[in-house]
Design a protein around this motif. Structure first.
Motif, PDB file in Angstrom:
ATOM      1  N   PHE A  39       0.813  -1.088   0.028  1.00  0.00           N
ATOM      2  CA  PHE A  39      -0.084  -0.009   0.163  1.00  0.00           C
ATOM      3  C   PHE A  39       0.943   1.264  -0.007  1.00  0.00           C
ATOM      4  CE2 PHE A  39      -3.612  -2.617   0.780  1.00  0.00           C
ATOM      5  CZ  PHE A  39      -4.579  -1.820   0.341  1.00  0.00           C
ATOM      6  N   ALA A  42       2.337   1.857  -3.320  1.00  0.00           N
ATOM      7  CA  ALA A  42       1.283   2.451  -4.183  1.00  0.00           C
ATOM      8  C   ALA A  42       1.248   3.873  -4.019  1.00  0.00           C
ATOM      9  CB  ALA A  42      -0.099   1.537  -3.965  1.00  0.00           C
ATOM     10  N   PHE A  45       3.868   5.779  -5.416  1.00  0.00           N
ATOM     11  CA  PHE A  45       3.962   5.710  -6.765  1.00  0.00           C
ATOM     12  C   PHE A  45       2.978   6.624  -7.434  1.00  0.00           C
ATOM     13  CE2 PHE A  45       2.692   4.071 -10.873  1.00  0.00           C
ATOM     14  CZ  PHE A  45       3.624   3.949 -11.661  1.00  0.00           C
ATOM     15  N   TYR A  46       1.908   6.972  -6.785  1.00  0.00           N
ATOM     16  CA  TYR A  46       0.986   7.758  -7.364  1.00  0.00           C
ATOM     17  C   TYR A  46       0.708   9.033  -6.667  1.00  0.00           C
ATOM     18  CZ  TYR A  46      -1.622   3.756  -9.503  1.00  0.00           C
ATOM     19  OH  TYR A  46      -1.933   2.605 -10.213  1.00  0.00           O
ATOM     20  N   LYS A  49       0.173  12.115  -9.087  1.00  0.00           N
ATOM     21  CA  LYS A  49      -0.508  11.614 -10.383  1.00  0.00           C
ATOM     22  C   LYS A  49      -1.856  11.710 -10.616  1.00  0.00           C
ATOM     23  CE  LYS A  49       3.304   8.799 -12.012  1.00  0.00           C
ATOM     24  NZ  LYS A  49       3.770   7.935 -11.023  1.00  0.00           N
ATOM     25  N   VAL A  51      -5.189  13.267 -11.704  1.00  0.00           N
ATOM     26  CA  VAL A  51      -5.546  14.266 -12.983  1.00  0.00           C
ATOM     27  C   VAL A  51      -6.524  15.509 -12.378  1.00  0.00           C
ATOM     28  CG1 VAL A  51      -5.091  12.537 -14.731  1.00  0.00           C
ATOM     29  CG2 VAL A  51      -7.192  12.720 -13.566  1.00  0.00           C
ATOM     30  N   ILE A 125     -13.284   8.861  -1.416  1.00  0.00           N
ATOM     31  CA  ILE A 125     -12.365   7.882  -2.129  1.00  0.00           C
ATOM     32  C   ILE A 125     -12.349   7.489  -3.699  1.00  0.00           C
ATOM     33  CG2 ILE A 125     -13.886   6.071  -2.178  1.00  0.00           C
ATOM     34  CD1 ILE A 125     -11.688   4.023  -0.809  1.00  0.00           C
ATOM     35  N   ARG A 126     -13.378   8.047  -4.219  1.00  0.00           N
ATOM     36  CA  ARG A 126     -13.522   8.275  -5.794  1.00  0.00           C
ATOM     37  C   ARG A 126     -13.362   9.503  -6.459  1.00  0.00           C
ATOM     38  NH1 ARG A 126     -19.325   5.508  -5.550  1.00  0.00           N
ATOM     39  NH2 ARG A 126     -18.642   4.730  -7.979  1.00  0.00           N
ATOM     40  N   THR A 127     -12.903  10.596  -5.788  1.00  0.00           N
ATOM     41  CA  THR A 127     -12.660  11.814  -6.185  1.00  0.00           C
ATOM     42  C   THR A 127     -11.479  11.795  -7.200  1.00  0.00           C
ATOM     43  OG1 THR A 127     -13.153  12.686  -4.226  1.00  0.00           O
ATOM     44  CG2 THR A 127     -12.160  14.306  -5.747  1.00  0.00           C
ATOM     45  N   ASN A 128     -10.344  11.332  -6.683  1.00  0.00           N
ATOM     46  CA  ASN A 128      -9.049  11.298  -7.520  1.00  0.00           C
ATOM     47  C   ASN A 128      -8.133   9.988  -6.892  1.00  0.00           C
ATOM     48  OD1 ASN A 128      -8.168  12.451  -5.333  1.00  0.00           O
ATOM     49  ND2 ASN A 128      -7.858  14.300  -6.454  1.00  0.00           N
ATOM     50  N   LEU A 129      -7.105  10.104  -7.489  1.00  0.00           N
ATOM     51  CA  LEU A 129      -6.098   8.749  -7.147  1.00  0.00           C
ATOM     52  C   LEU A 129      -5.484   9.274  -5.694  1.00  0.00           C
ATOM     53  CD1 LEU A 129      -3.460   8.119  -9.936  1.00  0.00           C
ATOM     54  CD2 LEU A 129      -4.654   6.653  -8.438  1.00  0.00           C
ATOM     55  N   THR A 132      -8.447   8.015  -3.316  1.00  0.00           N
ATOM     56  CA  THR A 132      -8.221   6.595  -3.319  1.00  0.00           C
ATOM     57  C   THR A 132      -6.991   5.969  -2.524  1.00  0.00           C
ATOM     58  OG1 THR A 132      -8.985   6.571  -5.511  1.00  0.00           O
ATOM     59  CG2 THR A 132      -7.924   4.621  -4.641  1.00  0.00           C
ATOM     60  N   THR A 133      -5.821   6.507  -2.844  1.00  0.00           N
ATOM     61  CA  THR A 133      -4.549   6.150  -1.899  1.00  0.00           C
ATOM     62  C   THR A 133      -4.633   6.426  -0.586  1.00  0.00           C
ATOM     63  OG1 THR A 133      -3.484   7.963  -2.954  1.00  0.00           O
ATOM     64  CG2 THR A 133      -3.409   5.659  -4.060  1.00  0.00           C
ATOM     65  N   SER A 136      -7.198   4.592   1.480  1.00  0.00           N
ATOM     66  CA  SER A 136      -6.837   3.240   1.566  1.00  0.00           C
ATOM     67  C   SER A 136      -5.836   2.943   2.524  1.00  0.00           C
ATOM     68  CB  SER A 136      -6.560   2.616   0.217  1.00  0.00           C
ATOM     69  OG  SER A 136      -7.428   2.690  -0.486  1.00  0.00           O
ATOM     70  N   LEU A 140      -6.560   1.541   6.071  1.00  0.00           N
ATOM     71  CA  LEU A 140      -5.890   0.214   6.375  1.00  0.00           C
ATOM     72  C   LEU A 140      -5.383   0.428   7.699  1.00  0.00           C
ATOM     73  CD1 LEU A 140      -5.394  -2.609   5.305  1.00  0.00           C
ATOM     74  CD2 LEU A 140      -3.251  -1.893   4.667  1.00  0.00           C
TER      75      LEU A 140
ATOM     76  N   MET B 233      -7.106  -3.640  -3.223  1.00  0.00           N
ATOM     77  CA  MET B 233      -7.142  -2.426  -3.938  1.00  0.00           C
ATOM     78  C   MET B 233      -8.162  -2.729  -5.105  1.00  0.00           C
ATOM     79  SD  MET B 233      -3.092  -1.856  -4.423  1.00  0.00           S
ATOM     80  CE  MET B 233      -2.042  -1.092  -2.850  1.00  0.00           C
ATOM     81  N   GLY B 241     -15.367   2.460  -6.131  1.00  0.00           N
ATOM     82  CA  GLY B 241     -14.991   3.452  -7.201  1.00  0.00           C
ATOM     83  C   GLY B 241     -13.738   4.093  -6.932  1.00  0.00           C
ATOM     84  N   HIS B 243      -9.399   4.287  -7.720  1.00  0.00           N
ATOM     85  CA  HIS B 243      -8.778   4.608  -9.118  1.00  0.00           C
ATOM     86  C   HIS B 243      -7.449   3.718  -9.309  1.00  0.00           C
ATOM     87  CE1 HIS B 243     -11.755   7.230 -10.048  1.00  0.00           C
ATOM     88  NE2 HIS B 243     -11.799   7.871  -8.981  1.00  0.00           N
ATOM     89  N   LEU B 255       1.453  -1.261 -12.608  1.00  0.00           N
ATOM     90  CA  LEU B 255       1.342  -1.481 -11.239  1.00  0.00           C
ATOM     91  C   LEU B 255       0.886  -2.682 -10.753  1.00  0.00           C
ATOM     92  CD1 LEU B 255       2.688  -0.051  -8.939  1.00  0.00           C
ATOM     93  CD2 LEU B 255       0.443   0.799  -8.127  1.00  0.00           C
TER      94      LEU B 255
END
Lengths: 198, 556
Positions: A39, A42, A45-46, A49, A51, A125-129, A132-133, A136, A140, B233, B241, B243, B255
Motif C-alpha cells: 500500500f 502504491a 508511486f501515485y 499523478k 489528474v 475515495i472516488r474523487t481522484n487518485l 483513493t490512495t 486506503s 488500512l 485494492m 469506485g 482508481h 502497477l
C-alpha cells in the motif's frame, strides 16, 4: 496396533524453545508488514499523478495531536506491562486504560479529519487518485487500530473484574507487540502521507 | 518406557451414526484430519480443474472447432489456472505439511490448532466463492458466468467497464479469503517448526521436509500478503469506485502487474519447495542411503527462498522496461538456477551407489528429476530477454510452466501420495496399479507437454480459442490433446487404486518402507495424540538409531 519402540535415551532437560505466541505474532507482523509495504509503494508511486484536485497540499493538515497520542500509547502499554510484572494491579489497570483512551482519541481524530475532508473539502475515495490512495492507506492503518482497540478493551474488561494477573504476562506481551507494530506503521504512514506526499 | 499407542479397542466400539462422523470432521482441530481435509479439498478441485483443461484441449484438437464458445473458453482458462494454483496446489501442499510436519518433529499438534482449522475453512470457503460465480456471476437476474479475465487478471480488463457483472468480484473475493487462510496456515507452519520440536530435534537434525516447510511458510507470509493487498485494492476499485488501476484517472495497469508477479513468481517456489521436500524424504529411503549433502540442501533451499523474491519482473519483459531492469531480472532468474541445480546433484548423489528400489513413489521421484531439469532449462531459455520477447505469451511459455507444475510438482505429489498413503490410511496401495498410473501419466504428460513447446515456437499464442489451418500447428495440437486422455486415465487408475486400497488393501503396519523419520514410529494411522510419550532424538535418523543401536548415526 503396536508402534515401534522409541526410548528416550538421554533426556535433555534443558530443552527450551521460543514461545509459540511470540513467534506466531512475529509471523503475523511480517505478513502485515508486506501488506502495508504494497500500500505504501502504491501511495508513493501515485504521488502527484492525480489528474484532478483536490491535491494533498490543499487539504491535508499535520495530525500532530493524534500522532502524539498514538505514539505515547506505546509507552503507556509498556508501563502497564511492567506494573503487571511488579504485581501492581491498580497501576496496570490505570496504564492499560490510558493506552486504550489514547488509541481511541487517535481514532476519533482520524474520524474528525475524514469528516472534514469529505464534507468540507469534497475529497472522497472516488474523487481522484489521491483520495483513493489516501483513504486506503490511512483506512488500512485505522482498521488495524480498531482491531487493537477491541483487544485492548477486552483485556481492560477482564482486568476490571480482576481476571488479569502476572501469569497472563506473556499473552499480554504478545498483544503489546501488535500494538507497537500498529504504532510503528503510523510513523511510516505519517512520513509518507503527510511529509513526502505533501 | 515406550511411545506405544494407548490401546483403544476399535473392534468393540459401536459404529457411530454418520452425522456424528461428519460433525467430528467438521469440528476437528487435529492436524492429521485437517491435513486430510486439505488434501481431499484439493483432489476435488483437481478433478474440476482437470475437466476444465480437458474442455480446452478438446476445443483445440482441430482448427475451427466449435466444441465451446469463445466466451466459455475464456472462462475455462481463467478458472483452470486459478483453481489449479489456489485451490489444488496450495491446499495439497498445506495438507501434506499439516499432516507430516508435527509427526516428523515429534509434536502432538500444530502450534495453533484452532487457527489451523480456521485457515482450512477459509480456503474451502474461498474455493466455494470462486465457483459460485458459475451461478451468480451476473447477479440473480440472468445466466451466471465465471471470471474470464485470465488467472493473472491484468488491469484494465478487471475494471467495471470491461468486466460487467460480478464474475470478477467473485474472483477477487475468493482469492482474498483463501489468501487470508493461507497466511494463517503459514503462521502456523513457522511457529510449529520453530517452537514445537521434540527434545534433541535441533535445527540441524530436522528432517529436510520440516526445513523446507519452514522456508515455504516464511515465504507464504511475504508472498501471499502482496496478493492480498492487491486484491484489496482491486476490491476498492470495483466496489467503492477507487482508481488504483483505473488508467483514465491516472492509475497504472503496470502497477498491478508488478504487484501480481511479486506474488506470482515466488509462489512457484512456495509450491515447488514442498515438492523438493517430498523428493528429499522419498529418494533416500528407496536408495537405502542418507540424504547426500544435508547442510547444502538446507542452504540451497534458503537461497532459493531469498533469490525468488528478486525475479518477478521476468514475467514482464514484453511490457517495455528499461535495459537495466531487463538485465537485472534476467540475471537473478538465471541465478535461481544455481541452488536448484545443486539440489538436483544432491538427489543424484543420494541415489549414486545406493540399492535402488523402484517402488511407485520412487518412480515418480525419478521422473521428477528428469522433468524438473528440462523445466529449469526452458526457464533459463525464457530468462534470456530477446528470446523472451519472441516467445512471451506463446504456447512455449505454457509448456514451460506446465513442465514445472505438472512434471515436477504434481509428480512429486503423486510420489508423496503413494509414500505416505500407508501411514495415513493404515493400508498398502496396489503396486501394479501404482505402476500403471505412473506409466500412463508419464506417457500422457510427455505427449501433451513435450509437443506443446513446438506450436509455441511456431508462433501459436496462448489463450486463443481456435486457429487457422495451414500454420503447421494442427498435428502438435492433436498430439497434445491425445496426451490428455492418457493423463485422465492415469488419474482414474490413481483414484480407483486409493479407493480400493482404502477399503480392502492389506494392512501396512507402522513402518512399511523401513524408513528413518519419526512419523514411521507411530501406528498407521497415528493415534490422535501422535506420540503417547514425547520422543527424544539424537540424530537426523532417529529410527535408524533405534533399529541399529550398534551403529548409530553420527551427528555431522
Amino acid at each position: 496396533m503396536s508402534a515401534t519402540l522409541l526410548t528416550p535415551s538421554t533426556l535433555e532437560s534443558q530443552w527450551t524453545l521460543p514461545s509459540r505466541g511470540r513467534v506466531g505474532m512475529f509471523c503475523l507482523i511480517a505478513a502485515e508488514s508486506a501488506i502495508f509495504i504494497i500500500f505504501v509503494v502504491a501511495y508513493l508511486f501515485y504521488i502527484g499523478k492525480s489528474v484532478s484536485g483536490p491535491m494533498p497540499r490543499d487539504v491535508l493538515v499535520l495530525p500532530i495531536f493524534a500522532t502524539i497520542c498514538l505514539l505515547s500509547s506505546s509507552i503507556t502499554i509498556h508501563l502497564a506491562l511492567s506494573a503487571l510484572t511488579r504485581e501492581q494491579p491498580g497501576a496496570f489497570r490505570l496504564w492499560w486504560f490510558v493506552t486504550f483512551a489514547l488509541g481511541a482519541i487517535f481514532l476519533m481524530e482520524t474520524g474528525i479529519e475524514w469528516h472534514h475532508l469529505i464534507y468540507d473539502k469534497g475529497l472522497t475515495i472516488r474523487t481522484n487518485l489521491f483520495g483513493t490512495t489516501y483513504y486506503s492507506l490511512v483506512g488500512l492503518h485505522a482498521s488495524h487500530v480498531i482491531v487493537g482497540l477491541v483487544l485492548l478493551l477486552t483485556v481492560l474488561m477482564f482486568s476490571l473484574v480482576g481476571r488479569v494477573s502476572t501469569e497472563h504476562k506473556e499473552r499480554l506481551d504478545v498483544l503489546s507487540y501488535y500494538w507497537h507494530f500498529v504504532d510503528a506503521v503510523w510513523v511510516v504512514v505519517f512520513f509518507v502521507v503527510y511529509i513526502l506526499g505533501r | 518406557m515406550s511411545t506405544d499407542s494407548i490401546a483403544l479397542n476399535a473392534v468393540n466400539a459401536a459404529p457411530r451414526p454418520w452425522s456424528a462422523v461428519v460433525h467430528s470432521w467438521v469440528t476437528t482441530v487435529d492436524h492429521k484430519r485437517i491435513g486430510i481435509l486439505y488434501i481431499l479439498l484439493a483432489l476435488v478441485f483437481l478433478v474440476i480443474g482437470g475437466i476444465e483443461a480437458t474442455i480446452m484441449r478438446i476445443q483445440l484438437i482441430v482448427p475451427h472447432n466449435h466444441f465451446v464458445s469463445p466466451q466459455f473458453f475464456n472462462q475455462m482458462f481463467t478458472m483452470h489456472g486459478t483453481t489449479m494454483i489456489f485451490f489444488v496446489a496450495m491446499p495439497i501442499v498445506f495438507g501434506f505439511g499439516n499432516y507430516l510436519v508435527p509427526l516428523m518433529i515429534g509434536a502432538r499438534d500444530m502450534a495453533f490448532p484452532r487457527v489451523n482449522a480456521w485457515s482450512f475453512w477459509l480456503t474451502a470457503f474461498g474455493g466455494a466463492l470462486l465457483y459460485l460465480s458459475f451461478i451468480g456471476g451476473y447477479g440473480l437476474y440472468g445466466a451466471g458466468a465465471a471470471p474470464d479475465v485470465g488467472w493473472f487478471a491484468y488491469a484494465p480488463l478487471t475494471s467495471p467497464t470491461f468486466s460487467v457483472g460480478h464474475s470478477t468480484d467473485f474472483w477477487t473475493l475468493g482469492l482474498l479469503v483463501s489468501g487470508i487462510g493461507s497466511i494463517g496456515a503459514a503462521v502456523n507452519f513457522v511457529a510449529t517448526i520453530i517452537c514445537m520440536r521434540c527434545p534433541g530435534m535441533t535445527l540441524g537434525r530436522m528432517p529436510l521436509l520440516a526445513w523446507m516447510n519452514l522456508v515455504m511458510g516464511a515465504m507464504v507470509l511475504l508472498v501471499i500478503s502482496p496478493l492480498t493487498a492487491a486484491q484489496i485494492m482491486l476490491a476498492i476499485d470495483r466496489f467503492l469506485g477507487g482508481h488504483f488501476f483505473d488508467t483514465q484517472a491516472g492509475g497504472s495497469a503496470v502497477l498491478w502487474m508488478h504487484f501480481f508477479w511479486i506474488f506470482g513468481h515466488p509462489e512457484v517456489y512456495v509450491l515447488v519447495i514442498p515438492a523438493f521436500a517430498f523428493i528429499s524424504e522419498i529418494v533416500p529411503v528407496f536408495s537405502r542411503k542418507p540424504i547426500f549433502g544435508y547442510p547444502v540442501m538446507v542452504a540451497a533451499t534458503v537461497g532459493i527462498g531469498f533469490v525468488s523474491f528478486g525475479v518477478w519482473a521476468h514475467h514482464m519483459f514484453t511490457v517495455g522496461m528499461n535495459s537495466y531492469a531487463n538485465s537485472f531480472f534476467a540475471l537473478t532468474t538465471m541465478v535461481v538456477g544455481v541452488p536448484t541445480g545443486i539440489k538436483i546433484f544432491n538427489w543424484i548423489g543420494t541415489m549414486w551407489g545406493g540399492r535402488l528400489q523402484f517402488k511407485t513413489p520412487m518412480l515418480f521421484c525419478i521422473a521428477f528429476l528428469f522433468q524438473f531439469l528440462i523445466a529449469g532449462l526452458t526457464g533459463i531459455m525464457l530468462a534470456c530477454v530477446p528470446f523472451n520477447w519472441q516467445l512471451s505469451g506463446s504456447y512455449f511459455v505454457v509448456a514451460h510452466f506446465h513442465y514445472v507444475i505438472v512434471g515436477a510438482i504434481l509428480f512429486a505429489l503423486f510420489g508423496a501420495f503413494y509414500y505416505w498413503f500407508p501411514k495415513m490410511s493404515g493400508r498398502m496401495y496396489n503396486e501394479s496399479f501404482g505402476k500403471l498410473h505412473f506409466w500412463l501419466f508419464v506417457i500422457g504428460f510427455h505427449l501433451t507437454f513435450d509437443f506443446m513447446h513446438i506450436p509455441g515456437l511456431l508462433g501459436m499464442p496462448r489463450r486463443i480459442y481456435t486457429y487457422e489451418p495451414g500454420r503447421g500447428w494442427e498435428i502438435w495440437n492433436l498430439i497434445c490433446t491425445i496426451g490428455v486422455f492418457f493423463q485422465a486415465a492415469g488419474i482414474l487408475v490413481f483414484v480407483a487404486n486409493l479407493a480400493r486400497s482404502l477399503l480392502s488393501g492389506k494392512l501396512a503396519g507402522s513402518d512399511p518402507w523401513d524408513a528413518w523419520t519419526l512419523e514411521w514410529s507411530t501406528s498407521s494411522p497415528p493415534p490422535e495424540y501422535n506420540f503417547a510419550q514425547t520422543p527424544t532424538v539424537a540424530s537426523r535418523r532417529p529410527l535408524w538409531d533405534l533399529k541399529h543401536p550398534e551403529d548409530p548415526d553420527l551427528d555431522l
